[in-house]
Scaffold this motif. Structure first.
Motif, PDB file in Angstrom:
ATOM      1  N   GLY A  52      26.887  -8.704  -6.433  1.00 58.87           N
ATOM      2  CA  GLY A  52      28.003  -8.422  -7.330  1.00 58.87           C
ATOM      3  C   GLY A  52      27.749  -8.650  -8.803  1.00 58.87           C
ATOM      4  N   HIS A  53      26.528  -9.039  -9.192  1.00 58.12           N
ATOM      5  CA  HIS A  53      26.223  -9.268 -10.607  1.00 58.12           C
ATOM      6  C   HIS A  53      26.032  -7.941 -11.343  1.00 58.12           C
ATOM      7  CE1 HIS A  53      24.368 -12.933  -8.599  1.00 58.12           C
ATOM      8  NE2 HIS A  53      25.383 -13.423  -9.297  1.00 58.12           N
ATOM      9  N   ALA A  54      26.567  -7.847 -12.551  1.00 64.24           N
ATOM     10  CA  ALA A  54      26.291  -6.681 -13.398  1.00 64.24           C
ATOM     11  C   ALA A  54      24.821  -6.748 -13.814  1.00 64.24           C
ATOM     12  CB  ALA A  54      27.197  -6.696 -14.621  1.00 64.24           C
ATOM     13  N   VAL A  55      24.112  -5.625 -13.719  1.00 64.19           N
ATOM     14  CA  VAL A  55      22.679  -5.590 -14.003  1.00 64.19           C
ATOM     15  C   VAL A  55      22.409  -4.585 -15.117  1.00 64.19           C
ATOM     16  CG1 VAL A  55      20.398  -5.113 -13.019  1.00 64.19           C
ATOM     17  CG2 VAL A  55      22.163  -6.174 -11.598  1.00 64.19           C
ATOM     18  N   GLN A  56      21.649  -5.001 -16.111  1.00 67.48           N
ATOM     19  CA  GLN A  56      21.222  -4.121 -17.196  1.00 67.48           C
ATOM     20  C   GLN A  56      19.903  -3.459 -16.815  1.00 67.48           C
ATOM     21  OE1 GLN A  56      23.253  -3.598 -19.847  1.00 67.48           O
ATOM     22  NE2 GLN A  56      24.609  -4.934 -18.671  1.00 67.48           N
ATOM     23  N   ALA A  57      19.621  -2.302 -17.379  1.00 66.77           N
ATOM     24  CA  ALA A  57      18.413  -1.544 -17.041  1.00 66.77           C
ATOM     25  C   ALA A  57      17.152  -2.379 -17.216  1.00 66.77           C
ATOM     26  CB  ALA A  57      18.336  -0.270 -17.878  1.00 66.77           C
ATOM     27  N   GLU A  58      17.094  -3.191 -18.262  1.00 70.16           N
ATOM     28  CA  GLU A  58      15.886  -3.991 -18.520  1.00 70.16           C
ATOM     29  C   GLU A  58      15.694  -5.112 -17.495  1.00 70.16           C
ATOM     30  OE1 GLU A  58      19.148  -5.427 -21.336  1.00 70.16           O
ATOM     31  OE2 GLU A  58      18.299  -3.479 -20.810  1.00 70.16           O
ATOM     32  N   ASP A  59      16.701  -5.379 -16.680  1.00 70.53           N
ATOM     33  CA  ASP A  59      16.605  -6.424 -15.662  1.00 70.53           C
ATOM     34  C   ASP A  59      16.311  -5.876 -14.264  1.00 70.53           C
ATOM     35  OD1 ASP A  59      17.150  -8.470 -17.505  1.00 70.53           O
ATOM     36  OD2 ASP A  59      19.306  -8.124 -17.317  1.00 70.53           O
ATOM     37  N   ILE A  60      16.014  -4.589 -14.167  1.00 69.54           N
ATOM     38  CA  ILE A  60      15.699  -3.976 -12.882  1.00 69.54           C
ATOM     39  C   ILE A  60      14.186  -3.943 -12.707  1.00 69.54           C
ATOM     40  CG2 ILE A  60      15.829  -1.864 -11.497  1.00 69.54           C
ATOM     41  CD1 ILE A  60      18.414  -1.202 -13.050  1.00 69.54           C
ATOM     42  N   GLU A  61      13.721  -4.380 -11.555  1.00 74.32           N
ATOM     43  CA  GLU A  61      12.296  -4.297 -11.243  1.00 74.32           C
ATOM     44  C   GLU A  61      12.111  -3.518  -9.949  1.00 74.32           C
ATOM     45  OE1 GLU A  61      10.509  -8.114 -10.539  1.00 74.32           O
ATOM     46  OE2 GLU A  61      12.035  -8.710  -9.114  1.00 74.32           O
ATOM     47  N   SER A  62      11.002  -2.814  -9.839  1.00 77.97           N
ATOM     48  CA  SER A  62      10.668  -2.071  -8.632  1.00 77.97           C
ATOM     49  C   SER A  62       9.627  -2.856  -7.852  1.00 77.97           C
ATOM     50  CB  SER A  62      10.119  -0.690  -8.981  1.00 77.97           C
ATOM     51  OG  SER A  62      11.109   0.074  -9.633  1.00 77.97           O
ATOM     52  N   VAL A  63       9.863  -3.024  -6.572  1.00 82.05           N
ATOM     53  CA  VAL A  63       8.941  -3.754  -5.693  1.00 82.05           C
ATOM     54  C   VAL A  63       8.676  -2.897  -4.467  1.00 82.05           C
ATOM     55  CG1 VAL A  63       9.711  -6.018  -6.526  1.00 82.05           C
ATOM     56  CG2 VAL A  63      10.843  -4.982  -4.552  1.00 82.05           C
ATOM     57  N   PRO A  64       7.556  -3.133  -3.785  1.00 74.86           N
ATOM     58  CA  PRO A  64       7.265  -2.344  -2.589  1.00 74.86           C
ATOM     59  C   PRO A  64       8.360  -2.508  -1.535  1.00 74.86           C
ATOM     60  CG  PRO A  64       5.335  -3.590  -3.279  1.00 74.86           C
ATOM     61  CD  PRO A  64       6.490  -4.070  -4.103  1.00 74.86           C
ATOM     62  N   GLY A  65       8.744  -1.394  -0.920  1.00 72.42           N
ATOM     63  CA  GLY A  65       9.740  -1.404   0.138  1.00 72.42           C
ATOM     64  C   GLY A  65       9.082  -1.341   1.502  1.00 72.42           C
ATOM     65  N   PRO A  66       9.880  -1.296   2.545  1.00 73.34           N
ATOM     66  CA  PRO A  66       9.328  -1.322   3.900  1.00 73.34           C
ATOM     67  C   PRO A  66       8.454  -0.118   4.240  1.00 73.34           C
ATOM     68  CG  PRO A  66      11.720  -1.066   3.936  1.00 73.34           C
ATOM     69  CD  PRO A  66      11.328  -1.282   2.523  1.00 73.34           C
ATOM     70  N   ALA A  67       8.622   1.000   3.567  1.00 70.70           N
ATOM     71  CA  ALA A  67       7.808   2.185   3.862  1.00 70.70           C
ATOM     72  C   ALA A  67       6.624   2.323   2.912  1.00 70.70           C
ATOM     73  CB  ALA A  67       8.671   3.444   3.798  1.00 70.70           C
ATOM     74  N   PHE A  68       6.386   1.337   2.063  1.00 74.00           N
ATOM     75  CA  PHE A  68       5.278   1.402   1.107  1.00 74.00           C
ATOM     76  C   PHE A  68       3.941   1.422   1.851  1.00 74.00           C
ATOM     77  CE2 PHE A  68       2.069  -0.616  -1.568  1.00 74.00           C
ATOM     78  CZ  PHE A  68       2.173   0.157  -2.711  1.00 74.00           C
ATOM     79  N   ARG A  69       3.083   2.331   1.458  1.00 76.44           N
ATOM     80  CA  ARG A  69       1.754   2.437   2.061  1.00 76.44           C
ATOM     81  C   ARG A  69       0.710   2.526   0.946  1.00 76.44           C
ATOM     82  NH1 ARG A  69       4.675   1.477   5.704  1.00 76.44           N
ATOM     83  NH2 ARG A  69       4.996   2.637   7.619  1.00 76.44           N
ATOM     84  N   MET A  70      -0.366   1.804   1.118  1.00 78.32           N
ATOM     85  CA  MET A  70      -1.476   1.904   0.172  1.00 78.32           C
ATOM     86  C   MET A  70      -2.258   3.167   0.501  1.00 78.32           C
ATOM     87  SD  MET A  70      -1.442  -0.792  -1.830  1.00 78.32           S
ATOM     88  CE  MET A  70      -3.081  -0.922  -2.463  1.00 78.32           C
ATOM     89  N   ARG A  71      -2.711   3.849  -0.540  1.00 79.46           N
ATOM     90  CA  ARG A  71      -3.557   5.024  -0.328  1.00 79.46           C
ATOM     91  C   ARG A  71      -4.976   4.566   0.001  1.00 79.46           C
ATOM     92  NH1 ARG A  71      -2.837   9.008  -5.294  1.00 79.46           N
ATOM     93  NH2 ARG A  71      -2.451  10.719  -3.896  1.00 79.46           N
ATOM     94  N   PRO A  72      -5.638   5.250   0.909  1.00 74.34           N
ATOM     95  CA  PRO A  72      -7.025   4.878   1.194  1.00 74.34           C
ATOM     96  C   PRO A  72      -7.903   5.097  -0.039  1.00 74.34           C
ATOM     97  CG  PRO A  72      -6.250   6.634   2.678  1.00 74.34           C
ATOM     98  CD  PRO A  72      -5.154   6.339   1.707  1.00 74.34           C
ATOM     99  N   ALA A  73      -8.849   4.222  -0.249  1.00 77.71           N
ATOM    100  CA  ALA A  73      -9.770   4.345  -1.382  1.00 77.71           C
ATOM    101  C   ALA A  73     -10.643   5.587  -1.197  1.00 77.71           C
ATOM    102  CB  ALA A  73     -10.630   3.099  -1.489  1.00 77.71           C
TER     103      ALA A  73
END
Length: 74
Positions: A52-73
């Motif tokens: 319920g906290h108001a969030v400003q754009a500068e306070d948003i961070e992106s983190v890996p989600g459950p479907a995140f996959r690393m690309r093969p090297a």
């Protein structure tokens, strides 16, 4: 009647309307205003966290989600 998918889209549409009202409206103001039927106050889009906290754009961070996959090297 609006579908559940449509209801989930309302915050995005309201955000776009609010942006347009600020940056693209005529000098007289916006063509359409959105009001809360319950009290008559005007509606605006806000970003809030799930606690319920108001969030400003500068306070948003992106983190890996459950479907995140690393690309093969390579």
């Amino acid at each position: 009647m609006i579908t559940p998918k449509g209801m989930d889209l309302v915050p995005a549409v309201m955000g776009l309307l609010q942006w347009g009202d600020r940056y693209r409206a005529d000098p007289e103001g916006p063509a359409v205003l959105s009001r809360h039927r319950g009290c008559g106050a005007y509606v605006d889009a806000q970003i809030r966290c799930e606690r319920g906290h108001a969030v400003q754009a500068e306070d948003i961070e992106s983190v890996p989600g459950p479907a995140f996959r690393m690309r093969p090297a390579g």
